[in-house]
Design a protein around this motif. Structure first.
Motif, PDB file in Angstrom:
ATOM      1  N   LYS A  54     -16.581   0.406  -2.846  1.00  0.00           N
ATOM      2  CA  LYS A  54     -15.952   1.178  -1.657  1.00  0.00           C
ATOM      3  C   LYS A  54     -14.940   2.248  -2.103  1.00  0.00           C
ATOM      4  CE  LYS A  54     -13.918  -2.705  -0.397  1.00  0.00           C
ATOM      5  NZ  LYS A  54     -14.249  -3.696  -1.683  1.00  0.00           N
ATOM      6  N   SER A  55     -14.243   2.016  -3.148  1.00  0.00           N
ATOM      7  CA  SER A  55     -13.257   3.054  -3.612  1.00  0.00           C
ATOM      8  C   SER A  55     -13.991   4.007  -4.140  1.00  0.00           C
ATOM      9  CB  SER A  55     -12.494   2.303  -4.815  1.00  0.00           C
ATOM     10  OG  SER A  55     -11.541   1.508  -4.032  1.00  0.00           O
ATOM     11  N   THR A  56     -15.114   4.011  -4.855  1.00  0.00           N
ATOM     12  CA  THR A  56     -15.927   5.051  -5.151  1.00  0.00           C
ATOM     13  C   THR A  56     -16.576   5.749  -3.951  1.00  0.00           C
ATOM     14  OG1 THR A  56     -16.806   3.861  -7.033  1.00  0.00           O
ATOM     15  CG2 THR A  56     -18.040   5.757  -6.547  1.00  0.00           C
ATOM     16  N   VAL A  57     -16.852   5.276  -2.924  1.00  0.00           N
ATOM     17  CA  VAL A  57     -17.109   6.066  -1.639  1.00  0.00           C
ATOM     18  C   VAL A  57     -16.153   6.915  -1.205  1.00  0.00           C
ATOM     19  CG1 VAL A  57     -17.869   5.963   0.661  1.00  0.00           C
ATOM     20  CG2 VAL A  57     -18.952   4.492  -1.059  1.00  0.00           C
ATOM     21  N   LEU A  58     -14.869   6.376  -1.185  1.00  0.00           N
ATOM     22  CA  LEU A  58     -13.668   7.178  -0.769  1.00  0.00           C
ATOM     23  C   LEU A  58     -13.481   8.352  -1.964  1.00  0.00           C
ATOM     24  CD1 LEU A  58     -11.095   4.732   0.522  1.00  0.00           C
ATOM     25  CD2 LEU A  58     -12.828   5.934   1.608  1.00  0.00           C
ATOM     26  N   SER A  59     -13.875   8.107  -3.258  1.00  0.00           N
ATOM     27  CA  SER A  59     -13.461   9.136  -4.179  1.00  0.00           C
ATOM     28  C   SER A  59     -14.618  10.595  -3.753  1.00  0.00           C
ATOM     29  CB  SER A  59     -13.513   8.608  -5.425  1.00  0.00           C
ATOM     30  OG  SER A  59     -12.786   7.704  -5.923  1.00  0.00           O
ATOM     31  N   LEU A  60     -15.767   9.918  -3.410  1.00  0.00           N
ATOM     32  CA  LEU A  60     -16.746  10.924  -3.107  1.00  0.00           C
ATOM     33  C   LEU A  60     -16.090  11.873  -2.019  1.00  0.00           C
ATOM     34  CD1 LEU A  60     -19.849   8.958  -4.034  1.00  0.00           C
ATOM     35  CD2 LEU A  60     -19.293  10.837  -4.930  1.00  0.00           C
ATOM     36  N   CYS A  61     -15.726  11.059  -0.847  1.00  0.00           N
ATOM     37  CA  CYS A  61     -15.196  11.635   0.243  1.00  0.00           C
ATOM     38  C   CYS A  61     -14.131  12.400  -0.039  1.00  0.00           C
ATOM     39  CB  CYS A  61     -15.238  10.880   1.481  1.00  0.00           C
ATOM     40  SG  CYS A  61     -16.647   9.784   1.978  1.00  0.00           S
ATOM     41  N   GLY A  62     -13.306  12.044  -0.956  1.00  0.00           N
ATOM     42  CA  GLY A  62     -12.030  12.743  -1.297  1.00  0.00           C
ATOM     43  C   GLY A  62     -12.282  14.139  -2.144  1.00  0.00           C
ATOM     44  N   ALA A  63     -13.473  14.423  -2.508  1.00  0.00           N
ATOM     45  CA  ALA A  63     -13.942  15.211  -3.423  1.00  0.00           C
ATOM     46  C   ALA A  63     -13.340  15.133  -4.979  1.00  0.00           C
ATOM     47  CB  ALA A  63     -13.535  16.666  -2.893  1.00  0.00           C
ATOM     48  N   VAL A  64     -12.777  13.682  -5.213  1.00  0.00           N
ATOM     49  CA  VAL A  64     -12.351  13.446  -6.299  1.00  0.00           C
ATOM     50  C   VAL A  64     -13.532  13.286  -7.750  1.00  0.00           C
ATOM     51  CG1 VAL A  64     -11.034  11.805  -7.746  1.00  0.00           C
ATOM     52  CG2 VAL A  64     -10.529  12.255  -5.446  1.00  0.00           C
ATOM     53  N   GLU A  65     -14.715  12.600  -7.126  1.00  0.00           N
ATOM     54  CA  GLU A  65     -15.830  12.416  -7.747  1.00  0.00           C
ATOM     55  C   GLU A  65     -17.217  13.127  -7.267  1.00  0.00           C
ATOM     56  OE1 GLU A  65     -15.849  10.688 -10.489  1.00  0.00           O
ATOM     57  OE2 GLU A  65     -14.408   8.920 -10.476  1.00  0.00           O
ATOM     58  N   HIS A  66     -18.058  13.234  -8.203  1.00  0.00           N
ATOM     59  CA  HIS A  66     -19.319  13.929  -7.726  1.00  0.00           C
ATOM     60  C   HIS A  66     -20.306  12.929  -7.807  1.00  0.00           C
ATOM     61  CE1 HIS A  66     -16.996  17.499  -7.997  1.00  0.00           C
ATOM     62  NE2 HIS A  66     -17.700  18.302  -7.201  1.00  0.00           N
ATOM     63  N   PRO A  67     -21.447  12.921  -6.948  1.00  0.00           N
ATOM     64  CA  PRO A  67     -22.579  11.984  -7.110  1.00  0.00           C
ATOM     65  C   PRO A  67     -23.366  12.078  -8.376  1.00  0.00           C
ATOM     66  CG  PRO A  67     -23.124  13.535  -5.543  1.00  0.00           C
ATOM     67  CD  PRO A  67     -21.557  13.887  -5.890  1.00  0.00           C
ATOM     68  N   THR A  68     -24.097  11.133  -8.834  1.00  0.00           N
ATOM     69  CA  THR A  68     -24.891  11.355  -9.825  1.00  0.00           C
ATOM     70  C   THR A  68     -26.173  12.048  -9.270  1.00  0.00           C
ATOM     71  OG1 THR A  68     -24.059   9.258 -11.100  1.00  0.00           O
ATOM     72  CG2 THR A  68     -26.494  10.214 -11.603  1.00  0.00           C
ATOM     73  N   ARG A  69     -26.739  11.536  -8.009  1.00  0.00           N
ATOM     74  CA  ARG A  69     -27.652  12.102  -7.280  1.00  0.00           C
ATOM     75  C   ARG A  69     -27.427  12.130  -5.919  1.00  0.00           C
ATOM     76  NH1 ARG A  69     -30.028   9.462 -11.450  1.00  0.00           N
ATOM     77  NH2 ARG A  69     -29.497   7.235 -10.371  1.00  0.00           N
ATOM     78  N   GLY A  70     -28.058  12.985  -4.980  1.00  0.00           N
ATOM     79  CA  GLY A  70     -27.558  12.904  -3.561  1.00  0.00           C
ATOM     80  C   GLY A  70     -26.721  14.185  -2.976  1.00  0.00           C
ATOM     81  N   THR A  71     -26.453  14.380  -2.103  1.00  0.00           N
ATOM     82  CA  THR A  71     -25.438  15.272  -1.398  1.00  0.00           C
ATOM     83  C   THR A  71     -24.245  14.726  -0.672  1.00  0.00           C
ATOM     84  OG1 THR A  71     -26.763  15.735   0.305  1.00  0.00           O
ATOM     85  CG2 THR A  71     -27.207  17.007  -1.539  1.00  0.00           C
ATOM     86  N   VAL A  72     -23.049  15.287  -0.797  1.00  0.00           N
ATOM     87  CA  VAL A  72     -21.982  14.840  -0.051  1.00  0.00           C
ATOM     88  C   VAL A  72     -21.538  16.082   0.656  1.00  0.00           C
ATOM     89  CG1 VAL A  72     -19.678  14.202  -0.182  1.00  0.00           C
ATOM     90  CG2 VAL A  72     -21.207  13.054  -1.804  1.00  0.00           C
ATOM     91  N   HIS A  73     -21.312  16.036   1.957  1.00  0.00           N
ATOM     92  CA  HIS A  73     -20.725  17.288   2.790  1.00  0.00           C
ATOM     93  C   HIS A  73     -19.542  16.704   3.111  1.00  0.00           C
ATOM     94  CE1 HIS A  73     -24.838  18.541   2.703  1.00  0.00           C
ATOM     95  NE2 HIS A  73     -24.174  19.627   2.825  1.00  0.00           N
ATOM     96  N   VAL A  74     -18.431  17.390   3.039  1.00  0.00           N
ATOM     97  CA  VAL A  74     -16.949  16.986   3.467  1.00  0.00           C
ATOM     98  C   VAL A  74     -16.550  18.230   4.272  1.00  0.00           C
ATOM     99  CG1 VAL A  74     -14.789  16.172   2.706  1.00  0.00           C
ATOM    100  CG2 VAL A  74     -16.521  15.596   1.492  1.00  0.00           C
ATOM    101  N   LEU A  75     -16.225  17.905   5.440  1.00  0.00           N
ATOM    102  CA  LEU A  75     -15.397  19.019   6.547  1.00  0.00           C
ATOM    103  C   LEU A  75     -16.297  20.136   6.303  1.00  0.00           C
ATOM    104  CD1 LEU A  75     -11.763  18.317   5.583  1.00  0.00           C
ATOM    105  CD2 LEU A  75     -13.010  17.566   7.415  1.00  0.00           C
ATOM    106  N   GLY A  76     -17.799  20.039   6.177  1.00  0.00           N
ATOM    107  CA  GLY A  76     -18.617  21.102   6.556  1.00  0.00           C
ATOM    108  C   GLY A  76     -18.987  21.737   5.163  1.00  0.00           C
ATOM    109  N   HIS A  77     -18.402  21.384   4.001  1.00  0.00           N
ATOM    110  CA  HIS A  77     -18.682  21.668   2.656  1.00  0.00           C
ATOM    111  C   HIS A  77     -19.438  20.775   1.719  1.00  0.00           C
ATOM    112  CE1 HIS A  77     -15.766  24.985   3.787  1.00  0.00           C
ATOM    113  NE2 HIS A  77     -15.205  24.387   4.043  1.00  0.00           N
TER     114      HIS A  77
END
Length: 201
Positions: A54-77
């Motif tokens: 759960k905390s890892t998901v939040l870190s991805l959403c907070g632009a603290v971590e980057h995924p190993t694979r896949g894409t993360v879009h936050v506020l349109g970026h």
């Protein structure tokens, strides 16, 4: 495994999107095949056992971590194609494992919410409006008497309230709450006044 409970929705514009996310740390898979979309006006809660990611998901959403694979879009970026320092300034992230190791005062910790950084940014000075909002939040969260105290000497409860003030300082577009069960009634009331979209774990 982490599940997501959808608390409320208005079907608005996309705020967060995680597509086919894998996250590996030190050779150990933490997340696998995660998809999540959060739209404007929605509030979500991530539910799962300790260590579920759960905390890892939040870190991805907070632009603290980057995924190993896949894409993360936050506020349109999309992460990897945006200045994360600028993006973090739009996000309020309450992380009880805040990695600060220096003796910043409680007030300075709150002020780092304006820059989205753990430490103070060299040569950056807050303007009068930022200082006034910081002082308002410090007072509202019952921290005025320790505003000049060192982070290293603060109790867990005091640190938690300082981190909430830090998260709310920029009036964030996105609010991320890790372990929100620590929040007290008056603090929950203050958070409810935020205009940001919320994701909690």
């Amino acid at each position: 495994m982490t599940s997501a409970d959808h608390i409320s929705s208005t079907g608005g514009a996309e705020v967060l999107r995680l597509d086919a996310i894998d996250f590996v740390r030190g050779g150990t898979p933490i997340l696998s095949g995660i998809d999540l979309t959060v739209r404007a006006g929605e509030h979500w809660a991530l539910i799962g056992a300790n260590g579920a990611g759960k905390s890892t998901v939040l870190s991805l959403c907070g632009a603290v971590e980057h995924p190993t694979r896949g894409t993360v879009h936050v506020l349109g970026h999309q992460l990897g194609r945006v200045d994360v320092r600028e993006l973090r300034a739009l996000i309020g992230h309450v992380n009880p494992r805040h990695p600060l190791a220096s003796p910043l005062t409680a007030r300075d910790v709150v002020l780092t919410g304006a820059t989205g950084t753990v430490e103070k940014v060299p040569r950056w000075e807050p303007d009068a409006d930022v200082l006034a909002r910081a002082d308002y939040l410090i007072e509202a969260l019952g921290l005025a008497h320790i505003a000049s105290s060192s982070w290293l000497t603060m109790s867990q409860g005091e640190r938690g309230r300082a981190l909430i003030a830090r998260a709310l300082l920029p009036d964030p577009a996105l609010l991320l709450l890790d372990e929100p069960k620590m929040l007290k009634g008056d603090t929950r009331c203050l958070l409810s006044q935020s205009t940001g979209y919320a994701l909690a774990a």
